[in-house]
Scaffold this active site. Structure first.
Site, PDB file in Angstrom:
ATOM      1  N   LYS A  96       8.393   6.463   2.978  1.00  0.00           N
ATOM      2  CA  LYS A  96       7.546   5.337   3.408  1.00  0.00           C
ATOM      3  C   LYS A  96       8.326   4.041   3.251  1.00  0.00           C
ATOM      4  O   LYS A  96       8.846   3.745   2.158  1.00  0.00           O
ATOM      5  CB  LYS A  96       6.321   5.300   2.496  1.00  0.00           C
TER       6      LYS A  96
HETATM    7  O1  G3P Z   1      -2.850   3.979   2.384  1.00  0.00           O
HETATM    8  C1  G3P Z   1      -2.842   2.656   1.952  1.00  0.00           C
HETATM    9  C2  G3P Z   1      -3.882   2.454   0.950  1.00  0.00           C
HETATM   10  O2  G3P Z   1      -3.505   2.958  -0.287  1.00  0.00           O
HETATM   11  C3  G3P Z   1      -4.356   1.071   0.814  1.00  0.00           C
HETATM   12  O3  G3P Z   1      -5.701   1.150   0.559  1.00  0.00           O
HETATM   13  O4  G3P Z   1      -7.870   0.383  -0.178  1.00  0.00           O
HETATM   14  O5  G3P Z   1      -5.789  -0.452  -1.313  1.00  0.00           O
HETATM   15  O6  G3P Z   1      -6.382  -1.209   0.969  1.00  0.00           O
HETATM   16  P1  G3P Z   1      -6.480  -0.094  -0.020  1.00  0.00           P
END
Ligand code: G3P
Length: 222
Positions: A83
């Site tokens: 990634k």
């Molecule tokens: O896949 C990306 C993710 O981990 C981000 O999620 O909820 O932290 O915006 P969030």
């Protein structure tokens, strides 16, 4: 749509994988930092648990460092996908890693133009962050639809991995838009299944069955 779990928790991954519905896993430095243990060991265990793409993110900010870290992650297991963040250095690293045959998931994608560059750099996956756009009053799901349209126009083979999905409706909307993959935390994965009418209906079927069995038993000759 393929379902990925967005977690580095082996407990959660094992529990969800037991259902046979998990196609891959996405991790990031924040998720790995929450777990105790060596990131390498955790990633290898995840790869052994789920036979699909497992994203491991670089933390270097220069292309050379990203490529070096990418080689390290990729050497751990065949399932690892590197990634990289959507920066100029991330695009350079993606070009190098993909031309060597490594799969790259470009993360932190917030605009269609970033996604266009991502596909041109040779990434295998693009991760638009739906929830984080919603957080700033920008419809995140529109980005998913825009990327899908652009990729279709040019037959890019990069898969659209809808990320930062925060609730079941995000998953449904990503599927309706045609996203190839949705990655979600365990809580969202579990909420995909839950429906109170299923629980009420099942209880009624079982109660009726038990009642009928008792009545039959009472009538049965001794
Ligand atoms: O896949 C990306 C993710 O981990 C981000 O999620 O909820 O932290 O915006 P969030």
């Amino acid at each position: 749509m393929k379902i990925f779990l967005d977690t580095a928790s082996l407990k959660e991954i094992r529990e969800a994988a037991a259902l046979g519905l998990v196609d891959g896993v996405t991790t990031n430095p924040s998720l790995l930092a929450k777990e105790s243990g060596e990131p390498e060991e955790i990633l290898v265990e995840i790869c052994k648990t789920v036979d699909g793409p497992i994203s491991a993110e670089v933390v270097a900010t220069d292309a050379e460092g990203m490529v070096r870290e990418g080689h390290h992650w990729a050497s751990l297991h065949k399932n690892i996908v590197v990634k990289c963040p959507c920066t100029a250095e991330g695009l350079k690293a993606t070009r190098v890693l993909s031309s060597e045959g490594h799969r790259v998931n470009m993360t932190l994608v917030f605009s269609p133009s970033q996604a266009l560059l991502t596909a041109k750099a040779g990434a295998s996956f693009v991760s638009p962050f739906v929830g984080r756009l919603d957080d700033i009053s920008t419809p995140g799901m529109e980005l998913v639809a825009d990327i899908l349209q652009i990729y279709r126009n040019y037959s890019f083979r990069c898969e659209v991995l809808a990320a930062s999905l925060r609730h079941p409706l995000h998953v449904v909307e990503a599927a309706k838009a045609g996203a190839h993959i949705g990655t979600m935390p365990m809580s969202v994965f579990q909420s995909l299944l839950k429906h109170p009418l299923t629980d009420i209906g099942l209880k009624r079927f079982l109660d009726d069955w038990e009642k009928a069995k008792k009545e039959l038993g009472a009538k049965a000759p001794r």
